[in-house]
Design a protein around this motif. Structure first.
Motif, short mmCIF file in Angstrom:
data_model
loop_
_atom_site.label_atom_id
_atom_site.label_comp_id
_atom_site.label_asym_id
_atom_site.label_seq_id
_atom_site.Cartn_x
_atom_site.Cartn_y
_atom_site.Cartn_z
N LYS A 201 -6.37 -9.90 10.28
CA LYS A 201 -5.71 -9.21 11.37
C LYS A 201 -5.98 -7.70 11.33
O LYS A 201 -6.21 -7.08 12.38
N VAL A 202 -5.95 -7.11 10.11
CA VAL A 202 -6.19 -5.67 10.04
C VAL A 202 -7.64 -5.34 10.38
O VAL A 202 -7.93 -4.26 10.88
N ARG A 203 -8.55 -6.26 10.12
CA ARG A 203 -9.94 -6.05 10.51
C ARG A 203 -10.08 -6.04 12.03
O ARG A 203 -10.91 -5.31 12.58
N PHE A 208 -3.51 -0.25 10.03
CA PHE A 208 -3.29 -0.34 8.60
C PHE A 208 -1.80 -0.29 8.23
O PHE A 208 -1.34 -0.94 7.29
N SER A 209 -1.03 0.50 8.96
CA SER A 209 0.41 0.60 8.67
C SER A 209 1.08 -0.76 8.81
O SER A 209 1.92 -1.16 7.98
N ALA A 210 0.71 -1.50 9.88
CA ALA A 210 1.28 -2.83 10.07
C ALA A 210 0.83 -3.77 8.95
O ALA A 210 1.60 -4.63 8.50
N PHE A 211 -0.37 -3.60 8.50
CA PHE A 211 -0.90 -4.42 7.41
C PHE A 211 -0.07 -4.23 6.14
O PHE A 211 0.37 -5.20 5.50
N ARG A 216 4.41 -6.05 2.45
CA ARG A 216 5.70 -5.80 1.81
C ARG A 216 6.73 -6.85 2.22
O ARG A 216 7.50 -7.34 1.40
N LYS A 217 6.72 -7.21 3.51
CA LYS A 217 7.65 -8.25 3.98
C LYS A 217 7.37 -9.56 3.26
O LYS A 217 8.30 -10.29 2.89
N ALA A 218 6.08 -9.88 3.08
CA ALA A 218 5.72 -11.14 2.41
C ALA A 218 6.17 -11.11 0.96
O ALA A 218 6.67 -12.10 0.43
#
Length: 225
Positions: A201-203, A208-211, A216-218
């Protein structure tokens, strides 16, 4: 020479007949004539014999010249063949040299393109790493995240304050930028099943912030299991 011998024999026969017919004076005159004739014949014979020898020498010389000319012609023919072969070899070498020069030029151009691509990727990688480093303070303050630069230009992300039972327990993943210039997670402790999905997804989004937030959520969800 056979004719001379035959002539002398006929002269002797003639002399014998003449002696029986004429007297001494006539015989002496005839002898003188005969001797004169013999001298003339001898001189003529020597003259022609000498001429024949000269002609034989001339023939031998001509034959020698002919043989020499044939040898020279053969050498000229061999030299022409050798020259043709050398010329053909030179033409082949010129073609090979041209092909080699063209190949070298192509390799140089290809190398320059690769250098430009590598330089561009390196520049992009460095810019991304710099952006990540600039975001370090923000991530540390808001997400309790520590970012370390380790070997091979990789970044190590260490999350804390996730496990409420053990706030200092680290949750770590390591990130690098591969040869294609894409983000790539090289390690994750503890392991996350969804890490490949986050990486893809980040690719695609380059967010990157969402990545980081998703990882962290995971980790947080994993700490409650």
């Amino acid at each position: 020479e056979d004719e001379i011998v035959l002539f002398e024999r006929e002269m002797k026969e003639f002399w014998t007949k003449l002696k029986s017919i004429y007297g001494t004076e006539q015989v002496n005159q005839t002898l003188a004539l005969r001797d004169s004739c013999k001298e003339s014949i001898k001189a003529l014979s020597e003259k022609w014999s000498k001429k024949l020898k000269e002609e034989d020498l001339m023939i031998d010389k001509i034959q020698e010249y002919r043989n020499e000319i044939l040898q020279q012609s053969q050498r000229i023919s061999e030299n022409q063949e050798r020259f043709t072969e050398i010329k053909s070899n030179l033409n082949q070498e010129e073609e090979q040299k041209k092909d080699l020069t063209d190949s070298i030029q192509e390799l140089k151009e290809e190398l320059m393109k690769k250098k430009e691509i590598i330089s561009s990727k390196n520049k992009a990688s460095k810019e991304r790493v710099e952006r990540l480093c600039k975001s370090k303070v923000l991530f540390e303050e808001r997400l309790g995240l520590e970012i370390r630069r380790i070997h091979n230009e990789q970044l190590q992300f260490i999350f804390r304050h996730i496990d409420h039972k053990d706030p200092d327990k680290p949750y770590v993943f390591t990130l690098s930028i591969n040869e294609q210039g894409d983000y790539e997670v090289t390690s994750c402790i503890p392991s996350l099943d969804c890490i490949a999905e986050f990486q893809l997804k980040v690719r695609e989004t380059n967010n990157f912030s969402a990545f980081i937030a998703n990882i962290r959520k995971a980790f947080t969800a994993l700490s409650y299991k």
